[in-house]
Write an enzyme that holds these catalytic residues in place. Sequence first.
Site, PDB file in Angstrom:
ATOM      1  CG  HIS A 181      -1.756   1.315   1.308  1.00 30.31           C
ATOM      2  ND1 HIS A 181      -2.427   1.952   0.340  1.00 30.31           N
ATOM      3  CD2 HIS A 181      -1.403   2.501   2.522  1.00 30.31           C
ATOM      4  CE1 HIS A 181      -3.074   2.982   1.032  1.00 30.31           C
ATOM      5  NE2 HIS A 181      -2.531   3.502   2.207  1.00 30.31           N
ATOM      6  CG  HIS A 186       0.317   6.493   0.415  1.00 26.18           C
ATOM      7  ND1 HIS A 186      -0.428   7.722   0.286  1.00 26.18           N
ATOM      8  CD2 HIS A 186       0.055   5.496   1.465  1.00 26.18           C
ATOM      9  CE1 HIS A 186      -1.340   7.141   1.434  1.00 26.18           C
ATOM     10  NE2 HIS A 186      -1.348   6.390   1.723  1.00 26.18           N
ATOM     11  CD  GLU A 226      -4.477   6.322   3.096  1.00 23.19           C
ATOM     12  OE1 GLU A 226      -4.513   5.985   1.390  1.00 23.19           O
ATOM     13  OE2 GLU A 226      -3.564   6.996   3.018  1.00 23.19           O
ATOM     14  CB  SER A 245      -1.923   0.141  -2.644  1.00 22.03           C
ATOM     15  OG  SER A 245      -3.570   0.272  -2.041  1.00 22.03           O
TER      16      SER A 245
HETATM   17  N1  NLE Z   1      -6.714  -1.250   1.793  1.00 22.02           N
HETATM   18  C1  NLE Z   1      -5.827  -1.405   1.628  1.00 22.02           C
HETATM   19  C2  NLE Z   1      -5.076  -2.176  -0.177  1.00 22.02           C
HETATM   20  O1  NLE Z   1      -5.360  -3.099   0.413  1.00 22.02           O
HETATM   21  O2  NLE Z   1      -3.858  -1.535  -0.581  1.00 22.02           O
HETATM   22  C3  NLE Z   1      -4.544  -0.794   1.843  1.00 22.02           C
HETATM   23  C4  NLE Z   1      -5.323   0.024   3.326  1.00 22.02           C
HETATM   24  C5  NLE Z   1      -4.952   1.557   3.108  1.00 22.02           C
HETATM   25  C6  NLE Z   1      -6.326   2.311   4.346  1.00 22.02           C
HETATM   26 FE   FE2 Z   2      -2.249   5.018   2.730  1.00 19.13          FE
END
Ligand code: NLE
Ligand code: FE2
Length: 321
Positions: A181, A186, A226, A245
């Site tokens: 992630h 990011h 996000e 992600s």
């Molecule tokens: N749900 C995201 C992922 O699977 O990459 C990670 C947490 C994001 C806050």
């Molecule tokens: Fe994040």
Amino acid sequence: GRDEVLTNKNSKIPIVPWFPRDENDVKSLGLLMVVNEENNQYHPQFTDQEYRERREQIAKISEQHVFGQKIPSIDYTQQEEATWKKIYSILREKGNPLLAKRYLKNLEKIEKALGFKYKVPQLNDIDAYLRAETGFRIKATHGILSQREFLNALAHRVFCCTQYIRHHAYPEYSPEPDLIHEVVGHIPLFADKEIADLSQEIGILSCGVEQKDLSRLGTLYWFTLEFGACKENGQIKGYGAGIASSTGELDNFHIANYEKFDPFIHADRTYPTQIVQPTYLYCESFDEVIQELRMFGQSLQKPFGLYYDFVEKELKATKVI
Ligand code: NLE
Ligand code: FE2
């Protein structure tokens, strides 16, 4: 002096919540970490004991990272390498038609520079890359931070970043931030000058702000960096880290609801953190994202203004009421 801004001169009682003023203060971030009580009890990431032990092992190493020193390398297992490779190639394939160009452009650049297709990247290499591109830096952390710490760190162009990798049995969606992630989601955003600057602006706004406004800023961060979307040639594309992600989130992105982003409305909206998003908020363009967030920022009441001094690497107050 410094204390007078933060404390009431007569009583010495702080007039705002603590926030990191300089590089030394940044070192102490990550210590308030709160455990997310909503954790999905059924996800293997929380139920598999063997996985938990490995996650803790890596988290311990990350926790010991002193900001400013070399980020420790992790010796990833074959299984972790396999999870990264598998999910990375699916993310690239599914993400291509659905994600914003400015995100994809940056990802492609980093991918080549650091060999994302072939092995799990090390945070220290990513840190060096980011420093050269936009001056953002990485502090390794052991799990999800409090909103205050995470946002406050951004004020210093510091991204707090986990190093463990999601569970191999369900890599489509991680209920907590993990290396995939952070890196796939990011890092391409922090490698973009405008987005890096915007992130720092949000971070500065979060410093010393009262709890209610802090949580509103955290919510806006969630709905933009996000899970945000914006129009590109008339089509809604995702640019948020949590979309980019997660293959589960990408699959959901086709069929979910979209709503026009309005920070004054959405700052108080709730959202799920353990399942894919029911609704994504979009802007007409990325410039609009920046404008909307700035307008919201100007509406926040704080007893002083802050700016970041790039030479002395610290936050300075502009006005004290
Ligand atoms: N749900 C995201 C992922 O699977 O990459 C990670 C947490 C994001 C806050
Ligand atoms: Fe994040």
